[in-house]
Design an enzyme around this catalytic site. Structure first.
Site, PDB file in Angstrom:
ATOM      1  NE  ARG A  73      -6.317   0.378  11.715  1.00  0.00           N
ATOM      2  CZ  ARG A  73      -4.949   0.257  11.062  1.00  0.00           C
ATOM      3  NH1 ARG A  73      -4.117   1.563  11.641  1.00  0.00           N
ATOM      4  NH2 ARG A  73      -4.575  -0.847  10.390  1.00  0.00           N
TER       5      ARG A  73
ATOM      6  CE  LYS B 164      -0.115  -0.119   5.139  1.00  0.00           C
ATOM      7  NZ  LYS B 164      -1.572  -0.858   6.043  1.00  0.00           N
TER       8      LYS B 164
ATOM      9  CE1 TYR C  56      12.334  31.248   4.078  1.00  0.00           C
ATOM     10  CE2 TYR C  56      12.763  29.103   4.236  1.00  0.00           C
ATOM     11  CZ  TYR C  56      12.633  30.674   3.494  1.00  0.00           C
ATOM     12  OH  TYR C  56      12.327  30.594   2.441  1.00  0.00           O
TER      13      TYR C  56
HETATM   14  C1  LIG Z   1      -0.049  -2.036   7.272  1.00  0.00           C
HETATM   15  C2  LIG Z   1      -0.399  -3.229   7.354  1.00  0.00           C
HETATM   16  C3  LIG Z   1       0.338  -3.464   7.309  1.00  0.00           C
HETATM   17  C4  LIG Z   1       1.324  -4.263   7.532  1.00  0.00           C
HETATM   18  O1  LIG Z   1       2.263  -3.386   8.240  1.00  0.00           O
HETATM   19  P1  LIG Z   1       4.115  -3.432   9.274  1.00  0.00           P
HETATM   20  O2  LIG Z   1       3.315  -2.702  10.470  1.00  0.00           O
HETATM   21  O3  LIG Z   1       4.596  -2.028   8.174  1.00  0.00           O
HETATM   22  O4  LIG Z   1       4.123  -4.662   8.529  1.00  0.00           O
HETATM   23  C5  LIG Z   1      -0.506  -5.881   8.136  1.00  0.00           C
HETATM   24  N1  LIG Z   1      -1.892  -5.279   7.991  1.00  0.00           N
HETATM   25  C6  LIG Z   1      -2.688  -4.453   8.726  1.00  0.00           C
HETATM   26  C7  LIG Z   1      -3.894  -4.449   8.493  1.00  0.00           C
HETATM   27  C8  LIG Z   1      -2.066  -3.414   7.879  1.00  0.00           C
HETATM   28  O5  LIG Z   1      -3.117  -2.565   7.518  1.00  0.00           O
END
Ligand SMILES: *Cc1c(COP(=O)(O)O)cnc(C)c1O
Length: 350
Positions: free
Chosen positions: A130, A37, A248
């Site tokens: 979540r 992702k 800055y």
């Molecule tokens: C992003 C995500 C992962 C991957 O998590 P990492 O900590 O990057 O290994 C796995 N499962 C879900 C549901 C996620 O949202």
């Protein structure tokens, strides 16, 4: 490196392969399904996913439907692609053979009413609050007669803290909830979860950050190699007199005469402003602190005593300073450092 670019992100595909292999060893019998992702955590989904598919990855996870559609064109028809966001439009999933990760009872109903060729995963919320159905909602879900339920999954809230009691609580809740789905493959762990021990592996693990050189526990693991190498070129060198200020807010004032390099990378490229007080870069093998504030396009470094020119490249992230070290200096986590890397920085795959 090309004279025209001022910053570049090298993605080390050999290191990516090593991390994938190392995660497979750690995962034991469980399948390792890369999470790609957010453009493969900023490293570029096209380069990363195609490479992992060549390394044998057969299942991928993305967050958004649009990411799933893009991934399908990149990896062809064979790999399984799960979309974590949930089910919106069943026909869109059917058309590209994407698998929704169903998060609510309503999505479950939508799935059963849609085309039967849509295979799905069910996300069970075991305490993160979540995404996912609550365990007490499972009994009311009708049987998925003609629709294939391929996976039941959950997600750990505190997997990066091995001693946290919630890991075990979620493990127990996951076991109890998945008893309702005999014969369906199970997945609980992300990167850090798969290092919590064999109990956490189940049938499939979903690592992201460890593939890309971070963690698992907020510090680099001996088996995890840096994948992202971020470097930038010196644009200008100047001699600074004691008492003169830099950048800055004139926040840095030279306490001695010094040589200063202005480097072509700024917060518009994803270099966090919060990195400045504690951050380092590596110039010709030496660690040098940032001076003053990070601007939109440039930052400055004390290069006193080094033989640098406006063709010298400095490393911000990579072998000299790994992802977790940079994240700690910036007061954040490796995930944020990587996913904020801007599109203005060209990606190179080596
Ligand atoms: C992003 C995500 C992962 C991957 O998590 P990492 O900590 O990057 O290994 C796995 N499962 C879900 C549901 C996620 O949202």
């Amino acid at each position: 490196m090309s004279a025209s670019s001022t910053a570049r992100l090298n993605v080390d595909l050999a290191a990516l392969s090593q991390n994938y292999a190392s995660l497979k060893r750690a995962a034991g019998a469980a399948e390792v399904a890369p999470v790609v992702k957010a453009d493969a955590y900023g490293l570029g989904m096209a380069g990363v996913a195609a490479h992992l598919a060549r390394q044998g990855a057969k299942t991928f996870f993305v967050a958004r439907l649009a990411e799933g559609l893009a991934l399908r064109t990149l990896v062809g028809n064979d790999p399984v692609i799960y979309v974590l966001d949930g089910l919106t439009d069943p026909s869109a999933f059917a058309a590209q053979r994407l698998r929704p990760v169903i998060n609510t009872p309503d999505q479950y109903q939508l799935w059963l009413q849609g085309p039967s060729e849509v295979v799905a995963a069910l996300h069970i919320d075991t305490g993160m609050n979540r995404l996912g159905v609550r365990p007490d909602q499972i009994a009311d879900l009708p049987a998925a007669r003609h629709h294939g339920l391929a996976l039941v999954m959950s997600h750990l809230a505190c997997g990066d803290e091995p001693g946290h009691p919630m890991n075990y609580q979620q493990l127990m809740a996951f076991r109890a909830a998945t008893d309702h789905f005999p014969g369906v493959a199970r997945s609980l762990s992300n990167s850090s979860g798969l290092y919590l021990g064999p109990d956490y592996g189940f049938d499939l693990v979903r690592p992201g950050i460890c593939l890309y050189g971070g963690g698992p526990f907020g510090t680099a693991h001996a088996d995890i190699q840096p994948v992202a190498h971020l470097s930038a070129r010196i644009l200008q060198i100047r001699e600074l007199k004691v008492g003169e200020s830099v950048g800055y807010g004139a926040s840095f004032v030279a306490d001695r005469d010094m040589t200063l390099a202005t480097i072509g990378l700024g917060y518009a490229d994803g270099l966090m402003r919060s990195l400045a007080p504690l951050g380092f870069v590596t110039v010709q093998g030496e660690r040098r602190p940032l001076t003053g504030r990070v601007s939109m396009d440039v930052f400055t470094v004390d290069v006193t005593g080094l033989h640098v020119s406006d063709r010298t490249w400095v490393e911000i992230l990579g072998s000299s300073q790994n992802l977790d070290a940079v994240a700690t200096a910036a007061g954040t986590i490796g995930y944020e450092v990587l996913t904020r890397l801007g599109t203005r920085v060209p990606r190179h795959y080596t």
